[in-house]
Design an enzyme around this catalytic site. Sequence first.
Site, PDB file in Angstrom:
ATOM      1  N   GLY A   1     -20.630 -32.757  37.673  1.00 60.56           N
ATOM      2  CA  GLY A   1     -20.736 -32.052  36.400  1.00 60.56           C
ATOM      3  C   GLY A   1     -19.405 -31.771  35.753  1.00 60.56           C
TER       4      GLY A   1
ATOM      5  N   GLY B   1     -18.476 -32.292  32.827  1.00 59.79           N
ATOM      6  CA  GLY B   1     -18.635 -31.698  31.508  1.00 59.79           C
ATOM      7  C   GLY B   1     -18.704 -30.187  31.565  1.00 59.79           C
ATOM      8  N   ASP B   2     -18.910 -29.637  32.759  1.00 60.69           N
ATOM      9  CA  ASP B   2     -18.857 -28.187  32.998  1.00 60.69           C
ATOM     10  C   ASP B   2     -17.566 -27.770  33.697  1.00 60.69           C
ATOM     11  OD1 ASP B   2     -21.359 -27.081  32.022  1.00 60.69           O
ATOM     12  OD2 ASP B   2     -22.347 -28.201  33.606  1.00 60.69           O
ATOM     13  N   THR B   3     -17.212 -28.469  34.757  1.00 57.69           N
ATOM     14  CA  THR B   3     -16.086 -28.011  35.568  1.00 57.69           C
ATOM     15  C   THR B   3     -14.742 -28.207  34.876  1.00 57.69           C
ATOM     16  OG1 THR B   3     -16.102 -30.131  36.751  1.00 57.69           O
ATOM     17  CG2 THR B   3     -17.294 -28.298  37.754  1.00 57.69           C
TER      18      THR B   3
ATOM     19  N   GLY C   1     -14.320 -25.433  32.640  1.00 58.64           N
ATOM     20  CA  GLY C   1     -14.014 -24.275  33.472  1.00 58.64           C
ATOM     21  C   GLY C   1     -12.555 -24.231  33.880  1.00 58.64           C
TER      22      GLY C   1
END
Length: 408
Positions: A173, A175-177, A180
Amino acid sequence: MSGSLDGVRVIDLTQALSGPFCTSLLADHGADVVKVESPHGDFLRNAGPFPSGDEHQAYGGVFGSANRNKRGIVLDLKTTAAREVLLRLVDEADVLVENFSAGVMDRLGLGYRTLADRNPRLVYTSIRGFGDTVGGASPYRDWPAFDIVAQAMGGLMSITGPDADTPVRAGSGIGDTVPGLFAAFGTMAALREAERTGRGQYVDVAMVDSVLAVSEVVVNTYAATGTSPRPIGNQLHGFAPFDTVRAKDGTVTLGAPHRAQWTKLCAVMERPELVTDERFSTDHARWVNRQAVYEIVNDWTEQRTVAELVDLLGGEVPLAPVMDAEAIFADPHFAARDMLPTVEHPGTGEPIAVTGVPVKLSATPGRVARRAPLLGEHTEEVLHEAGFDDHAIESLCAAGAVRRGESA
């Protein structure tokens, strides 16, 4: 816990992966991260995988990894009393991180300006699919987004896959991490400024921007040539050999695109004449004639096992087996670097591995010391620290503003 961020208090209003990943990085290095959840909890709790024997299933593996080292409380921010509790917590906080849809915090009366007026040194970080207005008002500001949306619109899927007709999402992921990571970096930069000036600020992170920032091939190729790069499998434009190659019993990755590496590879293959062959004598020539390069290399590698190739080329040219989870858990590198620490899983009482701390500081290395919290596990503890007595907490619970959590 102690670490380089010891004494930093973070109010974590995030859910899913991007925000919790950001705050877990801060918690790994000693920040006191208080995860605030609704009475229903972060929906990521319900996503597996769950260990065998875990009948309670308080949370799955992804939640456990992204929320380690945090304390957890429950506040129903739809109630006035819970919002007042949050404001009390913000008064003593250094950072607040949220990844709600745009406008949610303002509708709750908890927007940046409200919180900054109460606590001028507060660093307020938001992560949204297309950002908020501080960094530039996107026409897509109100669109929802997931990892796959960020990978698609951030350009990464346009260069990932076997060919232009088969765009592929990266398997993790990112596109999230990646957002982050950028959010944690921005938060730290803003904290440094707050230390110098006493003034916090808004840190505005867009998931799509973050993916574009690490899709260097997309930006650089188009800026220089006016053409959009397309997927070329595991190769990298301009570099050869730089790909997966066949072994007798599997696949390895191999990178020897520069003259020094190519010379070493030719020596191990016992083909020194290839170094001066005009088809392969320069880095650019090897790229132009890459089909011939790969035919020669694969003819040699497919006669050997993965283990033999690692023995012959390991330490000589960049080469690695394609390691799955089982291989990673057995490999001495990850043990030496403490990249698979264990915490107790509350559903089984048994240790379970989570990803370790990748940033190694010499004096304050950070560590994984606490499992993820059960829903509302530390509600009373945190509220007592904020000055609420037992009677006040009981009243808040009776009003449905807060909820005591389960204990392990």
